[in-house]
Motif scaffolding. Sequence first.
Motif, PDB file in Angstrom:
ATOM      1  N   UNK A  43       0.805  -1.220   0.000  1.00  0.00           N
ATOM      2  CA  UNK A  43       0.000   0.000   0.000  1.00  0.00           C
ATOM      3  C   UNK A  43       0.837   1.268   0.000  1.00  0.00           C
ATOM      4  N   UNK A  44       1.858   1.324   0.868  1.00  0.00           N
ATOM      5  CA  UNK A  44       2.677   2.533   0.980  1.00  0.00           C
ATOM      6  C   UNK A  44       3.424   2.841  -0.316  1.00  0.00           C
ATOM      7  N   UNK A  45       4.122   1.862  -0.937  1.00  0.00           N
ATOM      8  CA  UNK A  45       4.785   2.185  -2.216  1.00  0.00           C
ATOM      9  C   UNK A  45       3.811   2.663  -3.286  1.00  0.00           C
ATOM     10  N   UNK A  46       2.605   2.063  -3.307  1.00  0.00           N
ATOM     11  CA  UNK A  46       1.630   2.489  -4.303  1.00  0.00           C
ATOM     12  C   UNK A  46       1.228   3.942  -4.087  1.00  0.00           C
TER      13      UNK A  46
ATOM     14  N   UNK B  46       2.945   6.261  -2.576  1.00  0.00           N
ATOM     15  CA  UNK B  46       4.093   7.116  -2.898  1.00  0.00           C
ATOM     16  C   UNK B  46       4.185   7.329  -4.408  1.00  0.00           C
ATOM     17  N   UNK B  47       4.022   6.256  -5.187  1.00  0.00           N
ATOM     18  CA  UNK B  47       4.049   6.380  -6.645  1.00  0.00           C
ATOM     19  C   UNK B  47       2.939   7.276  -7.154  1.00  0.00           C
TER      20      UNK B  47
ATOM     21  N   UNK C 117       4.683   0.206  -6.666  1.00  0.00           N
ATOM     22  CA  UNK C 117       5.147   1.551  -7.004  1.00  0.00           C
ATOM     23  C   UNK C 117       4.703   1.944  -8.406  1.00  0.00           C
ATOM     24  N   UNK C 118       4.865   1.028  -9.373  1.00  0.00           N
ATOM     25  CA  UNK C 118       4.465   1.324 -10.746  1.00  0.00           C
ATOM     26  C   UNK C 118       2.947   1.452 -10.855  1.00  0.00           C
ATOM     27  N   UNK C 119       2.221   0.595 -10.141  1.00  0.00           N
ATOM     28  CA  UNK C 119       0.760   0.737 -10.126  1.00  0.00           C
ATOM     29  C   UNK C 119       0.356   2.090  -9.549  1.00  0.00           C
ATOM     30  N   UNK C 120       1.070   2.528  -8.531  1.00  0.00           N
ATOM     31  CA  UNK C 120       0.797   3.842  -7.952  1.00  0.00           C
ATOM     32  C   UNK C 120       1.065   4.954  -8.949  1.00  0.00           C
ATOM     33  N   UNK C 121       2.155   4.841  -9.700  1.00  0.00           N
ATOM     34  CA  UNK C 121       2.457   5.849 -10.719  1.00  0.00           C
ATOM     35  C   UNK C 121       1.358   5.888 -11.776  1.00  0.00           C
TER      36      UNK C 121
ATOM     37  N   UNK D  46       0.175  18.416  -1.271  1.00  0.00           N
ATOM     38  CA  UNK D  46      -1.255  18.198  -1.497  1.00  0.00           C
ATOM     39  C   UNK D  46      -1.529  16.712  -1.765  1.00  0.00           C
ATOM     40  N   UNK D  47      -0.732  16.115  -2.659  1.00  0.00           N
ATOM     41  CA  UNK D  47      -0.905  14.695  -2.967  1.00  0.00           C
ATOM     42  C   UNK D  47      -0.633  13.830  -1.745  1.00  0.00           C
ATOM     43  N   UNK D  48       0.344  14.233  -0.930  1.00  0.00           N
ATOM     44  CA  UNK D  48       0.640  13.480   0.291  1.00  0.00           C
ATOM     45  C   UNK D  48      -0.541  13.517   1.255  1.00  0.00           C
TER      46      UNK D  48
END
Length: 584
Positions: A39-42, A44-45, A122-126, A163-165
């Motif tokens: 969840x966290x890497x997603x 962040x991405x 991470x890539x899914x998050x991006x 804002x995104x954070x």
Amino acid sequence: MILYLLAYLGGVLTIVSPCILPVTPFVLARADRPFLRNGLPMLIGMSLAFAVVATLASIAGGWVVSANQYGRGAALILLAIFGLTLVFPELADRLMRPLVAVGARISQSADQPGEDSLVAPLVLGIATGFLWAPCAGPVLGLILTGAALQGANTGTALLLLVYAAGAATSLALALLVGGRVFAAMKRSIGAGEWIRRGVGVAVLAAVVAISLGLDTGFLTNLSVGSTTSLEQALLDRLHPNAKTAMTGPSIQAKPAGEGASDLMIEDLDPSLAGAQQWLNSPPLTLEQLKGKVVLVDFWTYSCINCLRSVPYVRAWAEKYRDRGLVVIGVHAPEFAFERNVDNIKNAVATLKIGYPVAIDNDYKIWRSFENQYWPAHYFIDASGKVRHHHFGEGEYAESERVIQTLLGEAGNTNVPSDVVAVKASGAEAAASDGTDVKSSETYLGYERSENFVSPGGVVKDESHVYAAGEPQLNDWSLIGNWTVGPERAQLNAPAGSIVYRFHARDLHLVLGSAIEGANIRFRITIEGEPPGAAHGMDTDADGNGVVTTQRLYQLVRTPDTVADHTFEIRFLDPGVQAYAFTFG
């Protein structure tokens, strides 16, 4: 620091906004995975992708927006593959072929709880960050408008990331709660396979919704869960009476020297260099004005807040001109048509402004003052130091006392102690009691529009026939064939209308014509009837008026008790360009 706090809180509030719905399935699809490694890497991405794309789009222009469309397309394909593997696990192996190796690897990783790689989430998050189009409420509008005006700025990128954070924080809580719910359901009914397939269906539905534009159309116009009022309350609490323009560092002050008044020396090093042109004066510099007290007024001619402050600035210029005061108006445009020098000259003549006006189309003077607002007044002493500032309307007596103090410090012994009494009319007249104005500035271009209720939402940059919605207070709709662009709506055929439900004494609308010199006839109604005594300066009792130039038009001035009213303006001729409603 206050701006960063606002940006973070604005992001946090998106969790109760309908505009977060399209990306929620992608986030919750990993709710049953370990949060720190999935969840966290997603998140962040997602935050990084949104911050990068929004920064480039707001600064670099249309080519980045076009490039982002390709990124959205790729992201949709990637996430559709992800959704399909959740719904049909047996297809995962078939999808994992060279043509879709990257997407399949990510999808397979997403479906394997034991996978330790951080790359997949991470890539899914991006990819999710490419798809996220949050509602442009006051906080996000503050950041994006600042980027457009101020130019390339690391502070803007950081604000967007903050804002995104904030949004990621809210989603992280939802993800943690979702994980617990998933685990409980698995333990109680063993429905893990069906849960996964249900989430896969939700992901695919979100992909379809985004590909159809529902994330920026229908969802944006939902009033339930809107965060606009909450965000605006945060802004108003920190900067009441100000018309926000852009972001920037707050002005720090330090004490003046011994024997000075209570006014402080503000930590600014401003300049008047960079104006495209000067009106009523040759170019001026602060160096040559040393020995004089200088008032710098940032304004733009279609801003109602600026128009209502002009009579006071004009009166101060006349009253103290022979006592050592120099007033300089710095015209910094908000809309594209306000860059037209002829339009500015006409406005200066109409407003009877006789003091020097610098045309700051490139915002060079604006940036040197680290300014953030229209209107903004900066008071400079005889030594060239900024000693006071005021943002927005109001507190005119206090501002005039500052002028008197600085003139006294400069050695002027014959400074009047009274304050001007201004009786302005038309658009320059003071606003009604602010407690009875429940409608705020509303933009008609899609970059900053909100509360649009025509069925189907906004169709960007394309001719489209709109129908009337059912506006509640502060909602609006288009009727007829319009093209909605980033900063305005343009009528393509006769008999088009704009409907707005408002609560204020005055209603203004910034209007112009697509054809220079064309006169566009219109007629307004209030509750379906001619305005009568409630007509504004630019309409008659029957509601008739004509758009002759690009400016702010006063359409309604209610003489009776202020209440909710449904306003409609119907244009008899095509070609009108409508920019923004303002109220007073």
